[in-house]
Design a protein around this motif. Structure first.
Motif, PDB file in Angstrom:
ATOM      1  N   ASP A  23      46.606  37.754  39.278  1.00 37.69           N
ATOM      2  CA  ASP A  23      47.757  37.016  39.811  1.00 37.69           C
ATOM      3  C   ASP A  23      47.788  36.965  41.337  1.00 37.69           C
ATOM      4  OD1 ASP A  23      48.677  36.661  37.170  1.00 37.69           O
ATOM      5  OD2 ASP A  23      49.631  38.642  37.205  1.00 37.69           O
ATOM      6  N   VAL A  24      46.717  37.403  41.975  1.00 43.99           N
ATOM      7  CA  VAL A  24      46.674  37.452  43.437  1.00 43.99           C
ATOM      8  C   VAL A  24      45.874  36.271  43.969  1.00 43.99           C
ATOM      9  CG1 VAL A  24      45.971  38.813  45.446  1.00 43.99           C
ATOM     10  CG2 VAL A  24      46.848  39.967  43.397  1.00 43.99           C
ATOM     11  N   LYS A  25      46.373  35.645  45.033  1.00 44.30           N
ATOM     12  CA  LYS A  25      45.682  34.497  45.622  1.00 44.30           C
ATOM     13  C   LYS A  25      44.316  34.911  46.162  1.00 44.30           C
ATOM     14  CE  LYS A  25      49.826  31.911  46.894  1.00 44.30           C
ATOM     15  NZ  LYS A  25      50.600  31.286  48.000  1.00 44.30           N
ATOM     16  N   ARG A  26      43.393  33.967  46.148  1.00 44.86           N
ATOM     17  CA  ARG A  26      41.994  34.268  46.505  1.00 44.86           C
ATOM     18  C   ARG A  26      41.866  34.863  47.908  1.00 44.86           C
ATOM     19  NH1 ARG A  26      38.143  29.474  45.972  1.00 44.86           N
ATOM     20  NH2 ARG A  26      36.573  30.787  44.961  1.00 44.86           N
ATOM     21  N   ASN A  27      42.603  34.316  48.869  1.00 45.62           N
ATOM     22  CA  ASN A  27      42.438  34.783  50.243  1.00 45.62           C
ATOM     23  C   ASN A  27      42.862  36.245  50.406  1.00 45.62           C
ATOM     24  OD1 ASN A  27      45.208  33.787  49.892  1.00 45.62           O
ATOM     25  ND2 ASN A  27      45.465  34.243  52.073  1.00 45.62           N
ATOM     26  N   ARG A  28      43.757  36.720  49.531  1.00 46.47           N
ATOM     27  CA  ARG A  28      44.172  38.115  49.592  1.00 46.47           C
ATOM     28  C   ARG A  28      43.117  39.054  49.011  1.00 46.47           C
ATOM     29  NH1 ARG A  28      49.572  39.602  49.893  1.00 46.47           N
ATOM     30  NH2 ARG A  28      48.707  41.716  49.831  1.00 46.47           N
ATOM     31  N   LEU A  29      42.131  38.502  48.326  1.00 44.55           N
ATOM     32  CA  LEU A  29      41.116  39.325  47.672  1.00 44.55           C
ATOM     33  C   LEU A  29      39.857  39.515  48.521  1.00 44.55           C
ATOM     34  CD1 LEU A  29      41.345  37.986  43.996  1.00 44.55           C
ATOM     35  CD2 LEU A  29      42.428  40.009  45.005  1.00 44.55           C
ATOM     36  N   VAL A  30      39.761  38.777  49.627  1.00 41.64           N
ATOM     37  CA  VAL A  30      38.568  38.912  50.477  1.00 41.64           C
ATOM     38  C   VAL A  30      38.389  40.348  50.985  1.00 41.64           C
ATOM     39  CG1 VAL A  30      37.480  38.192  52.638  1.00 41.64           C
ATOM     40  CG2 VAL A  30      38.506  36.484  51.123  1.00 41.64           C
ATOM     41  N   PRO A  31      39.445  40.989  51.502  1.00 46.28           N
ATOM     42  CA  PRO A  31      39.246  42.386  51.932  1.00 46.28           C
ATOM     43  C   PRO A  31      38.792  43.302  50.802  1.00 46.28           C
ATOM     44  CG  PRO A  31      41.288  41.502  52.836  1.00 46.28           C
ATOM     45  CD  PRO A  31      40.807  40.506  51.820  1.00 46.28           C
ATOM     46  N   GLU A  32      39.244  43.021  49.578  1.00 49.94           N
ATOM     47  CA  GLU A  32      38.817  43.826  48.433  1.00 49.94           C
ATOM     48  C   GLU A  32      37.323  43.640  48.181  1.00 49.94           C
ATOM     49  OE1 GLU A  32      39.866  46.643  45.438  1.00 49.94           O
ATOM     50  OE2 GLU A  32      40.938  45.873  47.187  1.00 49.94           O
ATOM     51  N   LEU A  33      36.854  42.411  48.349  1.00 52.34           N
ATOM     52  CA  LEU A  33      35.418  42.138  48.203  1.00 52.34           C
ATOM     53  C   LEU A  33      34.618  42.919  49.242  1.00 52.34           C
ATOM     54  CD1 LEU A  33      32.997  40.527  47.061  1.00 52.34           C
ATOM     55  CD2 LEU A  33      33.537  38.745  48.753  1.00 52.34           C
ATOM     56  N   ILE A  34      35.082  42.911  50.473  1.00 53.27           N
ATOM     57  CA  ILE A  34      34.380  43.614  51.547  1.00 53.27           C
ATOM     58  C   ILE A  34      34.328  45.111  51.245  1.00 53.27           C
ATOM     59  CG2 ILE A  34      34.330  44.110  54.021  1.00 53.27           C
ATOM     60  CD1 ILE A  34      33.832  41.146  53.193  1.00 53.27           C
ATOM     61  N   ARG A  35      35.452  45.667  50.815  1.00 52.86           N
ATOM     62  CA  ARG A  35      35.486  47.107  50.498  1.00 52.86           C
ATOM     63  C   ARG A  35      34.547  47.445  49.345  1.00 52.86           C
ATOM     64  NH1 ARG A  35      41.004  46.441  51.885  1.00 52.86           N
ATOM     65  NH2 ARG A  35      41.566  45.879  49.741  1.00 52.86           N
ATOM     66  N   PHE A  72      24.850  38.494  43.201  1.00 49.06           N
ATOM     67  CA  PHE A  72      25.442  39.828  43.289  1.00 49.06           C
ATOM     68  C   PHE A  72      26.822  39.790  43.920  1.00 49.06           C
ATOM     69  CE2 PHE A  72      22.640  39.129  46.880  1.00 49.06           C
ATOM     70  CZ  PHE A  72      23.361  39.555  47.980  1.00 49.06           C
ATOM     71  N   ILE A  73      27.101  38.791  44.763  1.00 53.15           N
ATOM     72  CA  ILE A  73      28.448  38.605  45.297  1.00 53.15           C
ATOM     73  C   ILE A  73      29.348  38.023  44.208  1.00 53.15           C
ATOM     74  CG2 ILE A  73      29.871  37.393  46.988  1.00 53.15           C
ATOM     75  CD1 ILE A  73      28.262  39.444  48.369  1.00 53.15           C
ATOM     76  N   ALA A  74      28.823  37.051  43.480  1.00 54.81           N
ATOM     77  CA  ALA A  74      29.599  36.408  42.414  1.00 54.81           C
ATOM     78  C   ALA A  74      30.014  37.419  41.352  1.00 54.81           C
ATOM     79  CB  ALA A  74      28.782  35.279  41.784  1.00 54.81           C
ATOM     80  N   GLU A  75      29.112  38.340  41.022  1.00 55.71           N
ATOM     81  CA  GLU A  75      29.426  39.366  40.020  1.00 55.71           C
ATOM     82  C   GLU A  75      30.568  40.250  40.495  1.00 55.71           C
ATOM     83  OE1 GLU A  75      27.219  43.106  37.719  1.00 55.71           O
ATOM     84  OE2 GLU A  75      26.107  41.838  39.122  1.00 55.71           O
ATOM     85  N   ARG A  76      30.498  40.665  41.755  1.00 57.13           N
ATOM     86  CA  ARG A  76      31.550  41.515  42.311  1.00 57.13           C
ATOM     87  C   ARG A  76      32.870  40.747  42.377  1.00 57.13           C
ATOM     88  NH1 ARG A  76      32.599  45.721  41.305  1.00 57.13           N
ATOM     89  NH2 ARG A  76      30.343  45.806  41.074  1.00 57.13           N
ATOM     90  N   TRP A  77      32.818  39.485  42.778  1.00 57.25           N
ATOM     91  CA  TRP A  77      34.023  38.656  42.904  1.00 57.25           C
ATOM     92  C   TRP A  77      34.682  38.458  41.538  1.00 57.25           C
ATOM     93  CZ3 TRP A  77      37.190  37.334  46.602  1.00 57.25           C
ATOM     94  CH2 TRP A  77      38.063  36.256  46.429  1.00 57.25           C
ATOM     95  N   SER A  78      33.889  38.240  40.517  1.00 57.83           N
ATOM     96  CA  SER A  78      34.430  38.062  39.164  1.00 57.83           C
ATOM     97  C   SER A  78      35.176  39.311  38.719  1.00 57.83           C
ATOM     98  CB  SER A  78      33.289  37.748  38.189  1.00 57.83           C
ATOM     99  OG  SER A  78      33.767  37.640  36.870  1.00 57.83           O
ATOM    100  N   ASP A  79      34.615  40.471  39.024  1.00 60.11           N
ATOM    101  CA  ASP A  79      35.256  41.731  38.657  1.00 60.11           C
ATOM    102  C   ASP A  79      36.582  41.897  39.399  1.00 60.11           C
ATOM    103  OD1 ASP A  79      35.111  44.526  37.446  1.00 60.11           O
ATOM    104  OD2 ASP A  79      35.233  45.001  39.583  1.00 60.11           O
TER     105      ASP A  79
END
Length: 386
Positions: free
Chosen positions: A243-255, A229-236
């Motif tokens: 074009d955004v680096k992975r570390n910048r997407l962690v807060p988006e995952l949390i939100r 369920f985390i992988a599904e959200r991360w893929s989306d």
């Protein structure tokens, strides 16, 4: 003002406070036109024990960085989530917020490691439970008023703190003591506000601990992606921001994770309210099951996430080493104060009972109120740590 739902807790119908304060809460007195639940919230915020949460462990013991969460910031985040859910459900936001802000006040220094040490120290005298200690602190140890001990909170506030995780069949000594002072109907479910405060706590620490774990370098995105369920959200998320680096997407995952959980709680709770014919706050208490919470599917995913977090973060070798040291600090201090009470501040030493179990429980009250740094500094002063 938006009118609350019929099943919301109503301050005008409160079962009251243990001590009569001799005035109406809506009398426009010198302390302002607040209702009972608003006063409860404000009493928590103005309390000494709430201020101490800024120096108490959430996940990391004495964190090196200023960006990690502590009990205070966690409690504020829980309150924000709780209010959002309460507003959507038509519940009393003030009572929900007050419960969220107060729920961790009974935690000793160093989080669960400190609690384990106090539990062991009181093993022959009823043990230690942070939830019961929260109520003990707010009904007995806080003393800002001239005529009684405690904050004199409403019945609904104390009930919610006691039972936010559900009915209590076998209360600890501290919970039984609080219940004797003001009967809290421990065998029933609490208000919906309390149930929402409990699930808001789960939502906050499940997701924010991920954030802190990654920031500390103890968790990685790749580890998290083993959870479907985390992988599904991360893929989306990656598809939305290619074009955004992975570390910048962690807060988006949390939100996103918080949003999914919040929406699930709202939808599930609305469904259960309809299914069980909930019309009043008393209907909630007599329903015989939890009305406010996750769906079965989301609850299963949340349990899987908790299991993952214990395996990969909470029981990480670095965390375990810090916890072991914390347990030693607390155990040493308990022993020192038992043998030499004058090592405690004068007011605490003077009030020390002569007989057990009150004696060790008094020491535990003092210990539970300590912040991490106060406990560490006290240990250094007594044992000469370098």
């Amino acid at each position: 003002m938006v009118k609350n739902a019929s099943y919301a807790s109503d301050p005008r119908q409160s079962r009251g406070r243990r001590h009569d304060e001799g005035r109406s809460d809506n009398d426009g007195s010198i302390r302002g036109p607040r209702d009972d639940f608003q006063r409860d919230r404000d009493r928590i915020i103005h309390s000494i024990s709430f201020r101490r949460l800024r120096h108490k462990t959430q996940v990391f013991v004495a964190p090196d960085g200023d960006h990690f969460r502590v009990r205070l910031t966690h409690s504020l985040e829980v309150a924000q989530i709780g209010r959002t859910i309460a507003r959507s459900l038509g519940l009393n936001e003030d009572l929900t917020e007050a419960l969220c802000l107060a729920h961790d006040i009974g935690h000793p220094p160093f989080g669960h490691a400190g609690e384990d040490a106090l539990e062991e120290a009181l093993a022959d005298h009823g043990g230690f439970d942070h939830n019961a200690q929260t109520i003990r602190t707010l009904t007995k140890l806080e003393r800002p008023y001239p005529r009684w001990n405690g904050l004199n909170l409403t019945w609904e506030m104390l009930e919610g703190l006691a039972k936010h995780n559900g009915p209590i069949a076998q209360p600890t000594w501290a919970m039984a003591e609080a219940n004797a002072g003001m009967a809290l109907d421990l065998n029933s479910w609490p208000s919906l506000e309390a149930q929402i405060a409990a699930v808001a706590d789960d939502i906050a620490y499940d997701n924010h601990d991920i954030d802190d774990g990654i920031r500390a370098g103890l968790l990685s995105i790749d580890q998290l992606l083993t959870l479907p369920f985390i992988a599904e959200r991360w893929s989306d998320i990656c598809a939305r921001f290619p074009d955004v680096k992975r570390n910048r997407l962690v807060p988006e995952l949390i939100r996103d994770q918080i949003g999914l959980m919040v929406n699930n709680v709202i939808e599930t709770t609305v469904s259960r309210i309809k299914e069980h014919g909930i019309e009043t706050a008393d209907d909630v208490r007599s329903a015989g099951l939890m009305i406010g919470g996750f769906s079965d599917d989301m609850a299963a995913k949340e349990r899987t996430l908790k299991k993952f977090m214990y395996a990969n973060l909470y029981n990480h070798p670095e965390q375990m080493a810090a916890a072991d040291n914390a347990r030693v600090v607390v155990a040493d201090l308990v022993g020192a104060y038992r043998d030499k009470p004058d090592l405690m501040p004068e007011s605490w030493a003077a009030a020390l009972p002569s007989a057990e179990p009150d004696r060790i429980r008094h020491i535990a009250d003092f210990m539970a109120g300590m912040t991490d740094r106060y406990a560490s500094n006290s240990h250094s002063e007594i044992f000469g740590d370098t």
